[in-house]
Design a protein around this motif. Structure first.
Motif, mmCIF file in Angstrom:
data_model
loop_
_atom_site.group_PDB
_atom_site.id
_atom_site.type_symbol
_atom_site.label_atom_id
_atom_site.label_comp_id
_atom_site.label_asym_id
_atom_site.label_seq_id
_atom_site.Cartn_x
_atom_site.Cartn_y
_atom_site.Cartn_z
ATOM 1 N N PRO A 50 -1.302 -2.750 -7.182
ATOM 2 C CA PRO A 50 -2.726 -2.455 -6.946
ATOM 3 C C PRO A 50 -3.118 -1.030 -7.277
ATOM 4 O O PRO A 50 -4.292 -0.776 -7.577
ATOM 5 N N MET A 51 -2.168 -0.073 -7.239
ATOM 6 C CA MET A 51 -2.504 1.303 -7.606
ATOM 7 C C MET A 51 -2.680 1.448 -9.110
ATOM 8 O O MET A 51 -3.386 2.348 -9.573
ATOM 9 N N TRP A 72 10.117 -6.189 -6.589
ATOM 10 C CA TRP A 72 9.327 -6.071 -5.371
ATOM 11 C C TRP A 72 8.607 -4.727 -5.310
ATOM 12 O O TRP A 72 7.456 -4.647 -4.865
ATOM 13 N N ARG A 73 9.275 -3.665 -5.741
ATOM 14 C CA ARG A 73 8.612 -2.357 -5.769
ATOM 15 C C ARG A 73 7.399 -2.386 -6.703
ATOM 16 O O ARG A 73 6.339 -1.834 -6.376
ATOM 17 N N THR A 74 7.565 -3.023 -7.849
ATOM 18 C CA THR A 74 6.458 -3.104 -8.806
ATOM 19 C C THR A 74 5.287 -3.891 -8.235
ATOM 20 O O THR A 74 4.119 -3.506 -8.396
ATOM 21 N N LEU A 75 5.564 -4.984 -7.550
ATOM 22 C CA LEU A 75 4.495 -5.800 -6.979
ATOM 23 C C LEU A 75 3.725 -5.041 -5.901
ATOM 24 O O LEU A 75 2.503 -5.166 -5.792
ATOM 25 N N MET A 110 4.392 4.217 -0.367
ATOM 26 C CA MET A 110 5.771 3.774 -0.535
ATOM 27 C C MET A 110 6.515 4.649 -1.536
ATOM 28 O O MET A 110 7.661 5.054 -1.303
ATOM 29 N N VAL A 111 5.885 4.952 -2.665
ATOM 30 C CA VAL A 111 6.550 5.740 -3.707
ATOM 31 C C VAL A 111 6.883 7.142 -3.198
ATOM 32 O O VAL A 111 7.989 7.659 -3.427
ATOM 33 N N ILE A 112 5.953 7.777 -2.506
ATOM 34 C CA ILE A 112 6.211 9.131 -2.001
ATOM 35 C C ILE A 112 7.317 9.112 -0.954
ATOM 36 O O ILE A 112 8.221 9.973 -0.955
ATOM 37 N N ARG A 154 -3.450 0.958 -1.154
ATOM 38 C CA ARG A 154 -2.862 2.283 -0.946
ATOM 39 C C ARG A 154 -1.421 2.247 -0.452
ATOM 40 O O ARG A 154 -0.755 3.279 -0.466
ATOM 41 N N ILE A 155 -0.925 1.109 -0.025
ATOM 42 C CA ILE A 155 0.447 1.062 0.502
ATOM 43 C C ILE A 155 1.452 1.463 -0.576
ATOM 44 O O ILE A 155 2.437 2.158 -0.302
#
Length: 317
Positions: free
Chosen positions: A136-137, A129-132, A197-199, A192-193
């Protein structure tokens, strides 16, 4: 009682003072430290100078000239900036840029925080889910904008086909200015979400779980833990994201240019797309450089204000 005198053998001589290096040795050590520092920073300084400072100075000089890129430039003084002040299309692009920034930055930060809070917990297929969300980035901005064009095309777009399935009228994504801006905003949020999310995930994983356990023992509910622990401790991450997202919003180009070309009627035109058209389509490179310099000044003023606000907040806190 008589005092027993100590033997001369028990008296130890004082330790010798450490030798002070001579001024010549101190200068040599300082020179070596300086040389190591410059050798370490040298490559970065060269890259910053060649790819940032030199183009910035060249753009500043070009903004005071008339230039088509094909003939020798001539000096124009402040004529380009006076033309900007009286150009209604330029002020329309400034307003569009501000609207785009206000519409995207808070929403993408809030959604990024919400997704980070969700994916910070134990759940099935969490890496997938994190990868999906972040995917887009990884894709280029042009490819993402092309996907957005397929989704929001007024005639064959997926969204209008979905609306037709439910018996709803098709939305005028290309002929109405407000809906065209909405389409650009939605694609930008989707893209951009993942970055936000990663930060935020990195910030969340730096918070000690013992703090949440202590708050839970004291009777704090989920909302109180979020408001009093999570949000304050994510302050550095929020500050970083705010600066980066605002800079991106002021410099957005590929999404707008691919999806709408700034239309209809300059409804989605932003400062960068207007500068591009003036510089490469209208051959007014001096005028385009002036737009770029104004944009640079706006971004630097905003960054300085945010930095000052954050520093004062940290000092007072």
């Amino acid at each position: 009682m008589a005092t027993i005198a100590s033997s001369p053998r028990d008296v130890r001589p004082p330790a010798p003072a450490p030798a002070t290096p001579s001024p010549r040795k101190r200068r040599a050590a300082r020179f070596r430290e300086t040389l190591i520092a410059y050798c370490t920073l040298g490559p970065n300084l060269v890259l910053v100078t060649v790819f940032l400072l030199v183009p910035l100075v060249m753009a500043l000089v070009l903004s005071f000239q008339y230039s088509t890129g094909l003939t020798s430039p001539t000096w124009a003084g402040l004529a380009n900036y006076r033309q900007l002040a009286g150009d209604p299309v330029f002020w329309r692009t400034v307003l569009n840029t501000a609207v785009f920034c206000v519409a995207t930055v808070p929403v993408e930060m809030a959604l990024g925080l919400g997704v980070a809070l969700l994916f910070n917990k134990v759940m099935p297929a969490r890496p997938l889910w994190r990868t999906l969300v972040y995917l887009p980035m990884v894709i280029s901005g042009v490819a993402t904008a092309l996907i957005g064009t397929l989704m929001f095309d007024q005639n064959i777009g997926l969204l209008n086909k979905l609306l037709a399935t439910f018996g709803l009228p098709a939305a005028p994504w290309q002929t109405s200015g407000s809906t065209a801006m909405v389409s650009v905003v939605l694609i930008t949020l989707w893209m951009r979400i993942g970055f936000n999310m990663v930060i935020y995930l990195a910030g969340l994983q730096g918070i000690s779980p013992e703090m949440y356990e202590a708050a839970e023992v004291e009777g704090a509910g989920p909302w109180q833990r979020l408001r009093n622990i999570t949000v304050p401790l994510l302050g550095p991450s929020t500050f970083f994201l705010l600066i980066m997202n605002v800079i991106y919003s002021f410099q957005v180009f590929d999404t707008v240019y691919v999806m709408t070309l700034g239309g209809p009627g300059h409804a989605t035109d932003v400062m960068i797309t207007y500068a591009y058209r003036n510089g490469f389509e209208g051959r007014q490179q001096g005028y385009a450089a002036a737009i770029g310099i104004v944009l640079y000044v706006i971004v630097m003023i905003f960054t300085a204000l945010q930095w000052r606000f954050s520093r004062n907040r940290d000092t007072v806190g």
